[in-house]
Design an enzyme around this catalytic site. Structure first.
Site, PDB file in Angstrom:
ATOM      1  N   SER A 148       0.571  -1.181  -0.202  1.00  0.00           N
ATOM      2  CA  SER A 148       0.087  -0.199  -0.459  1.00  0.00           C
ATOM      3  C   SER A 148       0.532   1.112   0.244  1.00  0.00           C
ATOM      4  CB  SER A 148      -1.031  -0.449   1.282  1.00  0.00           C
ATOM      5  OG  SER A 148      -1.956   1.016   1.509  1.00  0.00           O
ATOM      6  N   ASP A 149       0.619   2.462  -0.274  1.00  0.00           N
ATOM      7  CA  ASP A 149       0.770   3.458  -0.529  1.00  0.00           C
ATOM      8  C   ASP A 149       0.134   4.949  -0.420  1.00  0.00           C
ATOM      9  OD1 ASP A 149       3.749   4.974  -1.074  1.00  0.00           O
ATOM     10  OD2 ASP A 149       2.603   6.390  -2.232  1.00  0.00           O
ATOM     11  N   THR A 150      -0.029   5.606   0.878  1.00  0.00           N
ATOM     12  CA  THR A 150      -0.528   7.333   0.678  1.00  0.00           C
ATOM     13  C   THR A 150      -0.084   8.134   0.720  1.00  0.00           C
ATOM     14  OG1 THR A 150      -1.624   5.671   2.785  1.00  0.00           O
ATOM     15  CG2 THR A 150      -2.068   8.326   2.310  1.00  0.00           C
TER      16      THR A 150
ATOM     17  N   SER B 263      -3.342   3.675  -2.481  1.00  0.00           N
ATOM     18  CA  SER B 263      -3.845   2.683  -3.483  1.00  0.00           C
ATOM     19  C   SER B 263      -3.496   1.181  -2.402  1.00  0.00           C
ATOM     20  CB  SER B 263      -2.802   3.514  -4.117  1.00  0.00           C
ATOM     21  OG  SER B 263      -3.244   3.839  -5.342  1.00  0.00           O
TER      22      SER B 263
END
Length: 193
Positions: free
Chosen positions: A76-78, A113
Site C-alpha cells: 500500500s501507499d498513501t 492505493s
C-alpha cells in the site's frame, strides 16, 4: 466471513505501519508481516493516484518469484495531494510544520492505493478522501509536531491524533483511508481476489 474465504490462503502485509496492521487485524483475518526495503522513487510526471498506484505495485514487485501458491501479499501507499502536488512524509520538524501550514484553512485529498499480489495475478485499486482543515495557528501546529512527531505520516499528520481531533472540520469519503487503508474496499477486493 472473510477469514472463511481466505482459510486456504496466507495473507502477507508488507507494511511497517502500525495503523495498517491494526486496520487489517480489524477485518478478523490472520496475516503475517514481511517487510522488503524498496526505494520509493517515481517519475515526476505522475500525478495523484498514478503515484500511489505505481508505488504500491513497486512494493509488491519486491515479492516477485517468492510467493507460494496460497500466499497473497498486500502492499500500500498513501499520499496527501494538495495544490496539485504530493505531500509525502516530512523529513524533519521544520518540514512537518511547513506542510501543516499549507494544509491549514484548506482542503486536500488523501489517496491510498493497495496492491494485492499472488503467484498468478495482481490487482491494484485506490481510494480518495477529501479532508478539510480549519485555520490552524502556528502554536497548534508546533505543539502537534513536537508532541506527536508525525514524521512517518504522509502530509505530516495523523487524523487519529490530536491534530485530527482539533483541526479536521469535514471529511468526504473514508476516514480509514486517511489512516492508511480503505478497509471497506480492501474487504471487497479480497473477497473478489
Amino acid at each position: 466471513m472473510l477469514s472463511e474465504k481466505l482459510k486456504n490462503h496466507q495473507l502477507i502485509l508488507a507494511s511497517q505501519s502500525p495503523r495498517r496492521q491494526e486496520l487489517l487485524k480489524s477485518l478478523d483475518v490472520d496475516f503475517k508481516i514481511k517487510i522488503k526495503e524498496v526505494e520509493e522513487v517515481y517519475a515526476s510526471n505522475l500525478k495523484a493516484e498514478e503515484i500511489t498506484n505505481y508505488l504500491a505495485k513497486l512494493k509488491a514487485a519486491a515479492f516477485e518469484n517468492e510467493l507460494n501458491e496460497n500466499e497473497i501479499v498486500i502492499t500500500s501507499d498513501t499520499i496527501v495531494w494538495h495544490a496539485n502536488k504530493p505531500l509525502e512524509k516530512p523529513k524533519d520538524k521544520k518540514e512537518a510544520i511547513k506542510m501543516l501550514q499549507q494544509l491549514s484553512n484548506s482542503s486536500h485529498k488523501v489517496i491510498t492505493s493497495v496492491c494485492l499480489k499472488s503467484k498468478r495475478k495482481e490487482h491494484v485499486f485506490f481510494d480518495v478522501t477529501k479532508v478539510y482543515f480549519k485555520q490552524l495557528s502556528l502554536e497548534e501546529i508546533t505543539y502537534y509536531v513536537e508532541n506527536y512527531k508525525p514524521f512517518d505520516k504522509a502530509g505530516g499528520y495523523g487524523i487519529q491524533e490530536w491534530i485530527g481531533f482539533i483541526g479536521v472540520t469535514k471529511l468526504e469519503g473514508s476516514y480509514y483511508n486517511v489512516m492508511g487503508f480503505p478497509v471497506h474496499k480492501l474487504y471487497e477486493e479480497l473477497l473478489k481476489f
